[in-house]
Structures are given as structure tokens and as C-alpha cells.
Design a protein around this motif. Structure first.
Motif, PDB file in Angstrom:
ATOM      1  N   VAL A  23      43.867 -43.364 -11.013  1.00 29.16           N
ATOM      2  CA  VAL A  23      43.811 -42.087 -11.720  1.00 29.16           C
ATOM      3  C   VAL A  23      45.194 -41.713 -12.234  1.00 29.16           C
ATOM      4  CG1 VAL A  23      44.176 -40.621  -9.685  1.00 29.16           C
ATOM      5  CG2 VAL A  23      42.867 -39.740 -11.588  1.00 29.16           C
ATOM      6  N   GLU A  24      45.207 -41.095 -13.405  1.00 32.63           N
ATOM      7  CA  GLU A  24      46.392 -40.466 -13.996  1.00 32.63           C
ATOM      8  C   GLU A  24      45.975 -39.030 -14.271  1.00 32.63           C
ATOM      9  OE1 GLU A  24      49.364 -42.052 -14.920  1.00 32.63           O
ATOM     10  OE2 GLU A  24      48.662 -43.987 -14.161  1.00 32.63           O
ATOM     11  N   ALA A  25      46.702 -38.080 -13.699  1.00 38.16           N
ATOM     12  CA  ALA A  25      46.307 -36.682 -13.859  1.00 38.16           C
ATOM     13  C   ALA A  25      47.519 -35.788 -14.073  1.00 38.16           C
ATOM     14  CB  ALA A  25      45.524 -36.206 -12.636  1.00 38.16           C
ATOM     15  N   VAL A  26      47.283 -34.719 -14.803  1.00 35.02           N
ATOM     16  CA  VAL A  26      48.260 -33.640 -14.949  1.00 35.02           C
ATOM     17  C   VAL A  26      47.702 -32.489 -14.136  1.00 35.02           C
ATOM     18  CG1 VAL A  26      49.367 -32.033 -16.538  1.00 35.02           C
ATOM     19  CG2 VAL A  26      48.934 -34.389 -17.250  1.00 35.02           C
ATOM     20  N   GLN A  27      48.571 -31.862 -13.347  1.00 36.45           N
ATOM     21  CA  GLN A  27      48.110 -30.803 -12.465  1.00 36.45           C
ATOM     22  C   GLN A  27      49.003 -29.573 -12.573  1.00 36.45           C
ATOM     23  OE1 GLN A  27      48.326 -33.070  -8.749  1.00 36.45           O
ATOM     24  NE2 GLN A  27      46.082 -33.209  -8.796  1.00 36.45           N
ATOM     25  N   MET A  28      48.376 -28.409 -12.522  1.00 38.40           N
ATOM     26  CA  MET A  28      49.095 -27.148 -12.407  1.00 38.40           C
ATOM     27  C   MET A  28      48.855 -26.676 -10.977  1.00 38.40           C
ATOM     28  SD  MET A  28      51.099 -25.027 -13.869  1.00 38.40           S
ATOM     29  CE  MET A  28      50.988 -25.591 -15.542  1.00 38.40           C
ATOM     30  N   VAL A  29      49.926 -26.579 -10.211  1.00 41.44           N
ATOM     31  CA  VAL A  29      49.830 -26.251  -8.790  1.00 41.44           C
ATOM     32  C   VAL A  29      50.398 -24.858  -8.557  1.00 41.44           C
ATOM     33  CG1 VAL A  29      50.468 -26.941  -6.446  1.00 41.44           C
ATOM     34  CG2 VAL A  29      50.108 -28.696  -8.214  1.00 41.44           C
ATOM     35  N   THR A  30      49.610 -24.016  -7.911  1.00 43.36           N
ATOM     36  CA  THR A  30      50.066 -22.694  -7.498  1.00 43.36           C
ATOM     37  C   THR A  30      50.122 -22.704  -5.981  1.00 43.36           C
ATOM     38  OG1 THR A  30      48.970 -21.699  -9.406  1.00 43.36           O
ATOM     39  CG2 THR A  30      49.610 -20.215  -7.606  1.00 43.36           C
ATOM     40  N   ALA A  31      51.318 -22.485  -5.443  1.00 43.96           N
ATOM     41  CA  ALA A  31      51.520 -22.470  -3.994  1.00 43.96           C
ATOM     42  C   ALA A  31      51.824 -21.045  -3.558  1.00 43.96           C
ATOM     43  CB  ALA A  31      52.666 -23.398  -3.619  1.00 43.96           C
ATOM     44  N   ARG A  32      51.139 -20.597  -2.497  1.00 41.75           N
ATOM     45  CA  ARG A  32      51.362 -19.255  -1.962  1.00 41.75           C
ATOM     46  C   ARG A  32      51.734 -19.355  -0.490  1.00 41.75           C
ATOM     47  NH1 ARG A  32      46.881 -19.018  -5.200  1.00 41.75           N
ATOM     48  NH2 ARG A  32      47.082 -17.651  -7.010  1.00 41.75           N
ATOM     49  N   ARG A  33      52.791 -18.631  -0.129  1.00 41.06           N
ATOM     50  CA  ARG A  33      53.216 -18.587   1.272  1.00 41.06           C
ATOM     51  C   ARG A  33      54.069 -17.340   1.479  1.00 41.06           C
ATOM     52  NH1 ARG A  33      56.028 -23.130   5.065  1.00 41.06           N
ATOM     53  NH2 ARG A  33      55.877 -21.870   6.908  1.00 41.06           N
ATOM     54  N   ASN A  34      53.805 -16.634   2.570  1.00 42.68           N
ATOM     55  CA  ASN A  34      54.584 -15.445   2.937  1.00 42.68           C
ATOM     56  C   ASN A  34      54.715 -14.445   1.795  1.00 42.68           C
ATOM     57  OD1 ASN A  34      54.994 -16.570   5.476  1.00 42.68           O
ATOM     58  ND2 ASN A  34      56.902 -17.559   4.842  1.00 42.68           N
ATOM     59  N   GLY A  35      53.638 -14.234   1.058  1.00 45.76           N
ATOM     60  CA  GLY A  35      53.659 -13.266  -0.023  1.00 45.76           C
ATOM     61  C   GLY A  35      54.344 -13.746  -1.290  1.00 45.76           C
ATOM     62  N   GLU A  36      54.841 -14.961  -1.305  1.00 48.98           N
ATOM     63  CA  GLU A  36      55.498 -15.512  -2.494  1.00 48.98           C
ATOM     64  C   GLU A  36      54.569 -16.494  -3.179  1.00 48.98           C
ATOM     65  OE1 GLU A  36      59.364 -17.172  -1.844  1.00 48.98           O
ATOM     66  OE2 GLU A  36      59.967 -15.554  -0.512  1.00 48.98           O
ATOM     67  N   THR A  37      54.676 -16.552  -4.495  1.00 50.46           N
ATOM     68  CA  THR A  37      53.885 -17.487  -5.281  1.00 50.46           C
ATOM     69  C   THR A  37      54.822 -18.347  -6.112  1.00 50.46           C
ATOM     70  OG1 THR A  37      52.045 -15.923  -5.410  1.00 50.46           O
ATOM     71  CG2 THR A  37      52.101 -17.678  -7.056  1.00 50.46           C
ATOM     72  N   HIS A  38      54.592 -19.655  -6.076  1.00 52.04           N
ATOM     73  CA  HIS A  38      55.371 -20.599  -6.866  1.00 52.04           C
ATOM     74  C   HIS A  38      54.406 -21.464  -7.662  1.00 52.04           C
ATOM     75  CE1 HIS A  38      58.994 -19.569  -4.633  1.00 52.04           C
ATOM     76  NE2 HIS A  38      58.234 -19.589  -3.554  1.00 52.04           N
ATOM     77  N   VAL A  39      54.725 -21.675  -8.932  1.00 49.62           N
ATOM     78  CA  VAL A  39      53.881 -22.481  -9.803  1.00 49.62           C
ATOM     79  C   VAL A  39      54.707 -23.661 -10.299  1.00 49.62           C
ATOM     80  CG1 VAL A  39      52.520 -22.502 -11.937  1.00 49.62           C
ATOM     81  CG2 VAL A  39      52.564 -20.447 -10.502  1.00 49.62           C
ATOM     82  N   PHE A  40      54.113 -24.838 -10.258  1.00 51.74           N
ATOM     83  CA  PHE A  40      54.783 -26.001 -10.824  1.00 51.74           C
ATOM     84  C   PHE A  40      53.759 -26.963 -11.396  1.00 51.74           C
ATOM     85  CE2 PHE A  40      54.050 -27.061  -6.394  1.00 51.74           C
ATOM     86  CZ  PHE A  40      53.677 -28.388  -6.405  1.00 51.74           C
ATOM     87  N   GLU A  41      54.247 -27.849 -12.243  1.00 50.07           N
ATOM     88  CA  GLU A  41      53.397 -28.867 -12.839  1.00 50.07           C
ATOM     89  C   GLU A  41      53.670 -30.186 -12.146  1.00 50.07           C
ATOM     90  OE1 GLU A  41      53.350 -31.239 -16.958  1.00 50.07           O
ATOM     91  OE2 GLU A  41      52.867 -29.104 -17.196  1.00 50.07           O
ATOM     92  N   ALA A  42      52.612 -30.956 -11.940  1.00 55.05           N
ATOM     93  CA  ALA A  42      52.754 -32.281 -11.332  1.00 55.05           C
ATOM     94  C   ALA A  42      52.061 -33.306 -12.222  1.00 55.05           C
ATOM     95  CB  ALA A  42      52.144 -32.304  -9.935  1.00 55.05           C
ATOM     96  N   ARG A  43      52.655 -34.452 -12.297  1.00 52.63           N
ATOM     97  CA  ARG A  43      52.023 -35.622 -12.918  1.00 52.63           C
ATOM     98  C   ARG A  43      51.767 -36.580 -11.777  1.00 52.63           C
ATOM     99  NH1 ARG A  43      51.409 -35.952 -18.699  1.00 52.63           N
ATOM    100  NH2 ARG A  43      52.412 -34.069 -19.444  1.00 52.63           N
ATOM    101  N   LEU A  44      50.531 -36.989 -11.649  1.00 54.22           N
ATOM    102  CA  LEU A  44      50.133 -37.835 -10.531  1.00 54.22           C
ATOM    103  C   LEU A  44      49.535 -39.125 -11.074  1.00 54.22           C
ATOM    104  CD1 LEU A  44      49.936 -37.740  -7.416  1.00 54.22           C
ATOM    105  CD2 LEU A  44      47.644 -36.825  -7.698  1.00 54.22           C
ATOM    106  N   SER A  45      50.037 -40.243 -10.578  1.00 55.68           N
ATOM    107  CA  SER A  45      49.536 -41.554 -10.973  1.00 55.68           C
ATOM    108  C   SER A  45      49.245 -42.339  -9.701  1.00 55.68           C
ATOM    109  CB  SER A  45      50.597 -42.283 -11.810  1.00 55.68           C
ATOM    110  OG  SER A  45      50.202 -43.610 -12.066  1.00 55.68           O
ATOM    111  N   VAL A  46      47.990 -42.790  -9.563  1.00 57.68           N
ATOM    112  CA  VAL A  46      47.599 -43.557  -8.378  1.00 57.68           C
ATOM    113  C   VAL A  46      46.929 -44.843  -8.848  1.00 57.68           C
ATOM    114  CG1 VAL A  46      46.303 -43.564  -6.212  1.00 57.68           C
ATOM    115  CG2 VAL A  46      47.134 -41.390  -7.149  1.00 57.68           C
TER     116      VAL A  46
END
Length: 189
Positions: free
Chosen positions: A53-76
């Protein structure tokens, strides 16, 4: 330098070196990644995903009231997993390569020290690898899957909306207090 002063200086250096060894935690063991208290994951091989698989991902991470967004490219593929993550400004945050049981990572200096590549891989595996593979790879908890939800003991819950590779996935790690929401799109053939 007098002999007595030289011995004192040498002893002080030796003591400092021993303290540094004791204070430094052991290197992470990519074969047994903690995913929650008392639960570990033996990282399976990339081939155990059962597909390439080759995928583009938008990841939203939440922890301790904070939100972080990043993009990932994943190749398996059968030999390796490659993940490249960038922040919202397009800066490369981390590159993780997992091949032949070895994890290599390049990290931006601004990333928090606690963000370990082995744990990122573990979250990817918990989200996407087949249930049968996880049954063999998880220690300390039962893996249960029912349709579009999966649990790892009482600690981790995974859910999907649609195809996980062309839709939305969610991972909630209750003991460690974080949540990931991943929107994926397969690219290429």
C-alpha cells in the motif's frame, strides 16, 4: 598534576561515567513495544500486513487538551515500511524505516523526546494489520475484533469508517491518554 590529584580526578571521571550509565535508560526494544501498561506488541513483519500500500494520511493527535495535525506518507511492501511525517508548515518531522526487524528513524530536533518511532509503528500496526497477526503479536491483553471495531484489552480501542485505507480510522489509548484520528487515501495503482 600531582599523582594524588590525578587519582582524585580519575576517580571523579569514573564515578561520573558510571552515574551516566545508570541514569541512561536502556535502548528501546523494537521487538517488544509497550502499547499500554502491561501490554506489549512484538512488531510483526511489514509483509504480515498481507498487501502492499501507498497512502497519504492526515493525522490528528489529541493529548492533554492539545491537538496536533500532521501529514504522513506511508509506503508498505513485503520488505519494508516507510513513513514520512510533516507538520502543518511542511517541515519534515520524522522519517521511519522498518525493515528486517530493524527500525531506523530520522527526527527533527523540535520533536518531543518521548515520541518514539517504535510506538508510532505500533499504532500503525494496531490500526491496520490483520486481527490474526495481532493475536500472535500482542502480549498481556486479548485482541478482539467485531466488524469495524477492535480492542486490545481495556486499554486500546480502534475503529474504522469505511475502508481503513480509503477512509477514517481512530485509535484511543485510554491509559496513556491520547487519541489518533487518521484520514487515509491510497495513492498509485
Amino acid at each position: 598534576m600531582t599523582t594524588k590529584l590525578h587519582r582524585v580526578f580519575s576517580a571523579a571521571l569514573m564515578a561520573a561515567a558510571l552515574c551516566a550509565c545508570v541514569a541512561t535508560p536502556p535502548p528501546p526494544d523494537p521487538d517488544h513495544v509497550p502499547v499500554a501498561p502491561g501490554i506489549t506488541l512484538r512488531l510483526p513483519a511489514p509483509a504480515d500486513l498481507g498487501r502492499e500500500v501507498e497512502a497519504v494520511q492526515m493525522v490528528t493527535a489529541r493529548r492533554n487538551g492539545e491537538t496536533h495535525v500532521f501529514e504522513a506518507r506511508l509506503s508498505v511492501d513485503k520488505e519494508r515500511l516507510l513513513m514520512v511525517g510533516t507538520d502543518s508548515l511542511g517541515r519534515r518531522a520524522m522519517t521511519v524505516t522498518w525493515r528486517a526487524g530493524k527500525v531506523d528513524a530520522e527526527r527533527a530536533a523540535w520533536l518531543p523526546d518521548g515520541l518514539r518511532p517504535e510506538n508510532i509503528l505500533a499504532d500503525i500496526v494496531l490500526l491496520y494489520w490483520p486481527e490474526a497477526t495481532l493475536q500472535r503479536a500482542v502480549s498481556g491483553a486479548k485482541v478482539a475484533q467485531n466488524g469495524d471495531t477492535r480492542t486490545i484489552g481495556d486499554a486500546v480501542a480502534v475503529s474504522w469508517r469505511g475502508d481503513p485505507w480509503n477512509g477514517q480510522s481512530r485509535l484511543v489509548n485510554s491509559p496513556w491518554g491520547y487519541e489518533l484520528e487518521v484520514r487515509s487515501v491510497v495513492v498509485g495503482p
